[in-house]
Design a protein around this motif. Structure first.
Motif, PDB file in Angstrom:
ATOM      1  N   GLU A 127     113.532-192.026 -37.049  1.00  0.00           N
ATOM      2  CA  GLU A 127     112.745-191.974 -38.281  1.00  0.00           C
ATOM      3  C   GLU A 127     111.906-193.233 -38.458  1.00  0.00           C
ATOM      4  O   GLU A 127     110.722-193.164 -38.808  1.00  0.00           O
ATOM      5  N   LYS A 128     112.519-194.398 -38.203  1.00  0.00           N
ATOM      6  CA  LYS A 128     111.776-195.662 -38.314  1.00  0.00           C
ATOM      7  C   LYS A 128     110.647-195.712 -37.289  1.00  0.00           C
ATOM      8  O   LYS A 128     109.531-196.174 -37.584  1.00  0.00           O
ATOM      9  N   LYS A 129     110.932-195.219 -36.074  1.00  0.00           N
ATOM     10  CA  LYS A 129     109.920-195.210 -35.023  1.00  0.00           C
ATOM     11  C   LYS A 129     108.759-194.300 -35.398  1.00  0.00           C
ATOM     12  O   LYS A 129     107.580-194.647 -35.216  1.00  0.00           O
ATOM     13  N   PHE A 130     109.065-193.103 -35.927  1.00  0.00           N
ATOM     14  CA  PHE A 130     108.023-192.166 -36.338  1.00  0.00           C
ATOM     15  C   PHE A 130     107.165-192.758 -37.460  1.00  0.00           C
ATOM     16  O   PHE A 130     105.933-192.655 -37.433  1.00  0.00           O
ATOM     17  N   THR A 131     107.828-193.361 -38.450  1.00  0.00           N
ATOM     18  CA  THR A 131     107.098-193.961 -39.575  1.00  0.00           C
ATOM     19  C   THR A 131     106.164-195.068 -39.086  1.00  0.00           C
ATOM     20  O   THR A 131     105.004-195.158 -39.519  1.00  0.00           O
ATOM     21  N   ARG A 132     106.671-195.918 -38.191  1.00  0.00           N
ATOM     22  CA  ARG A 132     105.847-197.012 -37.663  1.00  0.00           C
ATOM     23  C   ARG A 132     104.652-196.467 -36.873  1.00  0.00           C
ATOM     24  O   ARG A 132     103.524-196.957 -37.013  1.00  0.00           O
ATOM     25  N   THR A 133     104.872-195.431 -36.050  1.00  0.00           N
ATOM     26  CA  THR A 133     103.787-194.840 -35.272  1.00  0.00           C
ATOM     27  C   THR A 133     102.750-194.186 -36.181  1.00  0.00           C
ATOM     28  O   THR A 133     101.541-194.294 -35.942  1.00  0.00           O
ATOM     29  N   ALA A 134     103.219-193.500 -37.229  1.00  0.00           N
ATOM     30  CA  ALA A 134     102.300-192.875 -38.175  1.00  0.00           C
ATOM     31  C   ALA A 134     101.455-193.922 -38.903  1.00  0.00           C
ATOM     32  O   ALA A 134     100.245-193.727 -39.104  1.00  0.00           O
ATOM     33  N   GLU A 135     102.071-195.026 -39.293  1.00  0.00           N
ATOM     34  CA  GLU A 135     101.339-196.111 -39.963  1.00  0.00           C
ATOM     35  C   GLU A 135     100.265-196.673 -39.032  1.00  0.00           C
ATOM     36  O   GLU A 135      99.137-196.960 -39.460  1.00  0.00           O
ATOM     37  N   GLN A 136     100.606-196.846 -37.760  1.00  0.00           N
ATOM     38  CA  GLN A 136      99.643-197.373 -36.791  1.00  0.00           C
ATOM     39  C   GLN A 136      98.481-196.400 -36.593  1.00  0.00           C
ATOM     40  O   GLN A 136      97.325-196.815 -36.470  1.00  0.00           O
ATOM     41  N   PHE A 137      98.781-195.092 -36.559  1.00  0.00           N
ATOM     42  CA  PHE A 137      97.726-194.081 -36.411  1.00  0.00           C
ATOM     43  C   PHE A 137      96.774-194.111 -37.602  1.00  0.00           C
ATOM     44  O   PHE A 137      95.547-194.072 -37.434  1.00  0.00           O
ATOM     45  N   ILE A 138      97.319-194.185 -38.804  1.00  0.00           N
ATOM     46  CA  ILE A 138      96.483-194.227 -40.013  1.00  0.00           C
ATOM     47  C   ILE A 138      95.599-195.471 -40.020  1.00  0.00           C
ATOM     48  O   ILE A 138      94.413-195.415 -40.350  1.00  0.00           O
ATOM     49  N   GLN A 139      96.181-196.582 -39.624  1.00  0.00           N
ATOM     50  CA  GLN A 139      95.403-197.829 -39.607  1.00  0.00           C
ATOM     51  C   GLN A 139      94.295-197.778 -38.554  1.00  0.00           C
ATOM     52  O   GLN A 139      93.149-198.156 -38.841  1.00  0.00           O
ATOM     53  N   LYS A 140      94.612-197.275 -37.366  1.00  0.00           N
ATOM     54  CA  LYS A 140      93.631-197.256 -36.271  1.00  0.00           C
ATOM     55  C   LYS A 140      92.491-196.276 -36.541  1.00  0.00           C
ATOM     56  O   LYS A 140      91.313-196.608 -36.350  1.00  0.00           O
ATOM     57  N   GLU A 141      92.830-195.061 -36.995  1.00  0.00           N
ATOM     58  CA  GLU A 141      91.826-194.014 -37.125  1.00  0.00           C
ATOM     59  C   GLU A 141      91.085-194.018 -38.456  1.00  0.00           C
ATOM     60  O   GLU A 141      89.963-193.525 -38.536  1.00  0.00           O
ATOM     61  N   PHE A 142      91.677-194.573 -39.483  1.00  0.00           N
ATOM     62  CA  PHE A 142      91.068-194.486 -40.813  1.00  0.00           C
ATOM     63  C   PHE A 142      90.762-195.860 -41.411  1.00  0.00           C
ATOM     64  O   PHE A 142      89.609-196.165 -41.709  1.00  0.00           O
ATOM     65  N   GLU A 143      91.788-196.675 -41.598  1.00  0.00           N
ATOM     66  CA  GLU A 143      91.586-197.955 -42.295  1.00  0.00           C
ATOM     67  C   GLU A 143      90.660-198.883 -41.507  1.00  0.00           C
ATOM     68  O   GLU A 143      89.819-199.569 -42.099  1.00  0.00           O
ATOM     69  N   ASN A 144      90.796-198.921 -40.175  1.00  0.00           N
ATOM     70  CA  ASN A 144      89.929-199.782 -39.366  1.00  0.00           C
ATOM     71  C   ASN A 144      88.482-199.303 -39.341  1.00  0.00           C
ATOM     72  O   ASN A 144      87.575-200.048 -38.972  1.00  0.00           O
ATOM     73  N   ASN A 145      88.261-198.035 -39.714  1.00  0.00           N
ATOM     74  CA  ASN A 145      86.902-197.489 -39.783  1.00  0.00           C
ATOM     75  C   ASN A 145      86.306-197.585 -41.180  1.00  0.00           C
ATOM     76  O   ASN A 145      85.249-197.002 -41.448  1.00  0.00           O
TER      77      ASN A 145
END
Length: 442
Positions: free
Chosen positions: A247-265
């Motif tokens: 669960e912690k791994k999934f949450t961390r990966t999801a946070e990284q995806f959101i940051q890379k694809e959305f917040e960084n843009n």
């Protein structure tokens, strides 16, 4: 050199006489009279602490709880193979457990507050870390009991091993018919009891307390039975720890995806919710002012697997009503006053907007059409005719003797879609009306 090291870490230094230690352990096993009343009061205090989410109150309940007595007694009984003492300890522990469940369930049943707080939730999913805490906490506790100088470890052990909160959480599960809470919390309580007992067993054997049996075969059977029980207790905790890790791994990966694809843009995320326990797993997000087409959302969903988010669905919330209700729902979990303040601010903004002309090009058009105008002020004011109510009227204040007032008034009515427009030429007056509320001045 080696002898010096062994002497330095030797547990026999400062050890109390074994007879006195056993007497002290036996005296704390029984749950009658005052011990039972103290236990019931501690349970109510712990239940209140869980109810109001107060860590300090829960710690206080753990400090006054007498539950450690029969658990340590069972460990000593196993270590010395004293089955009479073991029977007495188990009986006392069962009585204490039953009383604790009954008192906590009764409290939560009559309590008007049945919200699930973080202190309750943290006792419903035990894992291997709880096993380690119970075992090493039990080691500290029994080592302290066998010393001449008891010192401060015992209160710390009572807090670290946390016997009371899981029992109270199990009582909450019974009172609210939430059996997932009951079984999760009761499993944590069982883990704590069992591994404190096993830690006591190991220390008693290491310190070579006198055994009540001489038959080595019988002793081996007991050790084999204890080993099987340890495996039975520890395997589910490993499974739960593995789930927690995923669960912690999934949450961390999801946070990284959101940051890379959305917040960084440059997309501002205003709402984010990650659901691990659903099938498929979900990622719900909403943005401040960015909208996506169905094709773009489908493309992002295809990208999830490439980023380690298998069996996951991305939901982008773009409906205003849905987003607002979700955000307010999340905010209300922490502070219900926030939504009330937002409503008040929104009402004040709407009231202020009724007095203003929200058109940035309006003043520029006036300057082009009427370059001779000076000292322009305009806005909506409350006009009180000879009635019991007021109405808003657009008022335009200016200086300029050469301006055609009739033409200006007609243009303002069409341009602003206002039925009633009042013109005030300050060139003909000493000063503007004192009771006007102006919206802008140039």
């Amino acid at each position: 050199m080696i002898n010096s090291i062994f002497n330095f870490i030797n547990l026999h230094h400062g050890e109390e006489q074994k007879e006195k230690v056993l007497e002290n352990v036996i005296s704390n096993i029984s749950f009658r009279g005052s011990n039972l009343w103290i236990l019931a009061c501690a349970i109510i205090i712990a239940s209140i602490g869980l109810n109001v989410n107060s860590t300090a109150v829960i710690i206080g309940a753990m400090l006054i709880s007498p539950l450690m007595g029969p658990i340590v007694g069972a460990g000593f009984a196993l270590g010395t193979y004293n089955f009479t003492l073991l029977k007495k300890s188990v009986k006392s522990l069962l009585i204490a457990t039953f009383v604790s469940l009954a008192v906590s369930a009764a409290y939560f049943y009559v309590s008007p507050f049945k919200d699930v707080q973080s202190e309750l939730l943290s006792r419903t999913a035990p894992n291997i870390y709880d096993v380690l805490i119970a075992f090493f906490g039990g080691l500290v506790g029994v080592i302290a009991i066998t010393r001449v100088e008891k010192g401060n470890p015992i209160p710390g052990v009572a807090i670290a091993t946390a016997l009371m909160p899981p029992l109270c959480t199990a009582g909450f599960g019974l009172a609210t018919a939430n059996f997932s809470f009951f079984f999760g919390a009761f499993y944590l309580y069982t883990i704590n009891c069992f591994f404190i007992c096993i830690a006591t067993f190991f220390v008693v054997k290491f310190l070579k307390y006198p055994s009540s049996i001489i038959d080595n075969k019988y002793e081996k059977r007991i050790r084999y039975g204890i080993s099987v029980l340890i495996l039975v207790m520890i395997i589910p905790s490993f499974y739960l720890a593995y789930n927690l890790f995923n669960e912690k791994k999934f949450t961390r990966t999801a946070e990284q995806f959101i940051q890379k694809e959305f917040e960084n843009n440059g997309y501002t995320v205003i709402y984010k919710k990650i659901g691990y326990n659903s099938s498929p797993k979900t990622i719900d997000i909403a943005f401040l002012n960015k909208t996506f087409s169905k094709k773009q959302i489908a493309l992002y969903n295809k990208m999830l697997a490439d980023n380690g988010l298998v069996d996951t669905k991305l939901n982008i919330r773009q409906d205003d009503t849905d987003i607002k209700s979700e955000i307010l729902s999340e905010i209300n979990k922490f502070d219900t006053n926030v939504s009330e303040k937002d409503v008040t601010i929104s009402q004040l903004r709407r009231q202020l907007d009724t007095y203003r002309v929200q058109d940035s090009s309006f003043l520029k058009e006036i300057k082009i059409l009427y370059p001779e105008m000076r000292d322009i002020s305009y806005g909506k004011i409350e006009k009180y005719p000879e009635t019991d109510s007021a109405r808003l009227q657009f008022t335009f204040i200016y200086s300029g003797n050469e301006t055609n007032g009739v033409k200006l008034k007609n243009w303002l009515q069409v341009r602003l879609k206002e039925k009633s427009v009042a013109l005030v030429n300050v060139a003909d007056q000493a000063e503007p009306p004192s009771n006007t509320r102006t919206g802008k001045r140039k």
